[in-house]
Design a protein around this motif. Structure first.
Motif, PDB file in Angstrom:
ATOM      1  N   ARG A  56       0.848  -1.195   0.000  1.00 45.47           N
ATOM      2  CA  ARG A  56       0.000   0.000   0.000  1.00 45.47           C
ATOM      3  C   ARG A  56       0.888   1.251   0.000  1.00 45.47           C
ATOM      4  N   PRO A  57       0.442   2.320  -0.666  1.00 42.97           N
ATOM      5  CA  PRO A  57       1.248   3.549  -0.702  1.00 42.97           C
ATOM      6  C   PRO A  57       1.608   3.999   0.710  1.00 42.97           C
ATOM      7  N   GLY A  58       2.839   4.424   0.892  1.00 39.69           N
ATOM      8  CA  GLY A  58       3.281   4.928   2.193  1.00 39.69           C
ATOM      9  C   GLY A  58       3.878   3.870   3.087  1.00 39.69           C
ATOM     10  N   GLU A  59       3.676   2.597   2.760  1.00 40.01           N
ATOM     11  CA  GLU A  59       4.274   1.551   3.597  1.00 40.01           C
ATOM     12  C   GLU A  59       5.792   1.580   3.455  1.00 40.01           C
ATOM     13  N   ALA A 103      13.067  -3.315  -5.302  1.00 39.47           N
ATOM     14  CA  ALA A 103      13.003  -1.982  -4.677  1.00 39.47           C
ATOM     15  C   ALA A 103      12.346  -0.966  -5.612  1.00 39.47           C
ATOM     16  N   LEU A 104      12.704  -1.015  -6.879  1.00 41.62           N
ATOM     17  CA  LEU A 104      12.166  -0.043  -7.839  1.00 41.62           C
ATOM     18  C   LEU A 104      10.672  -0.281  -8.064  1.00 41.62           C
ATOM     19  N   LEU A 105      10.286  -1.558  -8.179  1.00 42.76           N
ATOM     20  CA  LEU A 105       8.859  -1.869  -8.375  1.00 42.76           C
ATOM     21  C   LEU A 105       8.032  -1.407  -7.172  1.00 42.76           C
ATOM     22  N   ALA A 106       8.566  -1.642  -5.968  1.00 43.76           N
ATOM     23  CA  ALA A 106       7.843  -1.248  -4.747  1.00 43.76           C
ATOM     24  C   ALA A 106       7.724   0.268  -4.658  1.00 43.76           C
ATOM     25  N   ALA A 107       8.799   0.957  -5.008  1.00 46.15           N
ATOM     26  CA  ALA A 107       8.759   2.429  -4.963  1.00 46.15           C
ATOM     27  C   ALA A 107       7.736   2.962  -5.964  1.00 46.15           C
ATOM     28  N   LEU A 137       5.004   1.738  -6.612  1.00 48.04           N
ATOM     29  CA  LEU A 137       3.655   1.567  -6.040  1.00 48.04           C
ATOM     30  C   LEU A 137       3.389   2.575  -4.921  1.00 48.04           C
ATOM     31  N   GLY A 138       4.351   3.476  -4.692  1.00 41.93           N
ATOM     32  CA  GLY A 138       4.137   4.513  -3.679  1.00 41.93           C
ATOM     33  C   GLY A 138       4.683   4.164  -2.312  1.00 41.93           C
ATOM     34  N   ALA A 139       5.440   3.058  -2.235  1.00 42.55           N
ATOM     35  CA  ALA A 139       6.042   2.696  -0.947  1.00 42.55           C
ATOM     36  C   ALA A 139       7.262   3.572  -0.679  1.00 42.55           C
ATOM     37  N   ASP A 195      14.054  10.090  -8.838  1.00 40.21           N
ATOM     38  CA  ASP A 195      13.347  10.819  -7.773  1.00 40.21           C
ATOM     39  C   ASP A 195      12.404   9.922  -6.978  1.00 40.21           C
ATOM     40  N   ARG A 196      12.591   8.610  -7.075  1.00 38.02           N
ATOM     41  CA  ARG A 196      11.738   7.709  -6.279  1.00 38.02           C
ATOM     42  C   ARG A 196      12.087   7.844  -4.792  1.00 38.02           C
TER      43      ARG A 196
END
Ligand SMILES: C[S@@+](CC[C@H](N)C(=O)[O-])C[C@H]1O[C@@H](n2cnc3c(N)ncnc32)[C@H](O)[C@@H]1O
Length: 254
Positions: free
Chosen positions: A29-32, A45-49, A51-53, A74-75
């Protein structure tokens, strides 16, 4: 062993579909706060970022940390030096811990799992991938058996990262419940020789081991056995290599 030596990048490309499966299964979820342990070039790491993590990529190899940092742009992605048994993050700071074929290289599995559990929040999840026994372990086994013969090294009993029961034994004491599913990855190369050059000779594991075989006069024989193993079962009618490698995607939740 330094995973920054040689060229890990072709293998990173092979593992990207598994990274996608891992990130999808994590239901981020975003922000996690997501921690990618043994991040390599940053597949997970890039895929998770994206998604807004908020992502922390933990990676022991300095060159690979540089690759992630250059790609992150800028992730919301911080890259740190560390390994599975030594993660430079506070207790209870991660919502999700992910590791795509990386924690499996930890020399002390129990210490690695204890460290992941320390960093994980009370309500959190840990998801790992690990190879099932199959063609990849067969190919690596040919090389490592020859290295052991040359160096006189002992054969240890490897931890069964691919076995949910073995994982449960490590994760139960930290109040994580483990489940697992087996998936399959296609690894494609232009030819058996191309596979040898790009996935073995230039791979960090090859950089570490093949000079030992060369010095002992065993390299040609080992190369021929690897190429024959591929030719026996894994060549398509057009001469392409298509390895089917099964892996466990394990999910631990508390
Ligand atoms: C097969 S690569 C996987 C990299 C990445 N997760 C991916 O999806 O491409 C293995 C990675 O584990 C890292 N590694 C090796 N030993 C480790 C350890 N004890 N703890 C954490 N990572 C480790 C290596 O530096 C390398 O980046």
């Amino acid at each position: 062993m330094d995973w920054g030596k040689g060229s890990y990048e072709p293998t990173a490309a092979d593992l990207l579909p598994a990274a996608r499966e891992l990130v999808t299964a994590a239901n981020i979820r975003p922000g996690e706060h997501v921690v990618d342990v043994g991040a390599g070039t940053g597949n997970v790491a890039l895929l998770a970022a994206d998604l807004g993590a908020r992502v922390t990529a933990v990676e022991p190899a300095a060159r690979l940390r540089e690759v992630i940092a250059e790609t992150a742009l800028d992730r919301d992605l911080t890259v740190v030096a560390g390994n599975a048994a030594s993660i430079p993050l506070p207790d209870s700071s991660a919502d999700v811990i992910l590791s795509n074929f990386a924690v499996i290289f930890a020399p002390d599995p129990a210490a690695a799992i204890a460290e992941l559990a320390r960093v994980a929040k009370p309500a959190s999840r840990i998801l790992l991938t690990s190879w099932q026994p199959g063609v990849l372990s067969q190919l690596v086994g040919v090389i490592l058996a020859a290295v052991r013969e040359v160096t006189g090294g002992a054969l240890g009993t490897p931890f069964k990262w691919h076995d949910p029961t073995a994982l449960s034994e490590l994760l139960d004491p930290h109040a994580f419940a483990v489940s697992g599913t087996t998936l399959e990855l296609d690894i494609v190369a232009a030819s058996a020789e191309d596979y040898w050059e790009t996935r073995i000779a230039a791979h960090p594991l090859g950089i570490e081991t093949l000079p030992l075989l060369e010095q002992a006069g065993r390299l040609d024989e080992v190369r021929k056995r690897v190429l024959q193993t591929i030719a026996d079962d894994w060549i398509t009618s057009t001469g392409q290599v298509r390895l089917k490698a099964q892996y466990l995607l394990a999910t631990a939740v508390r």
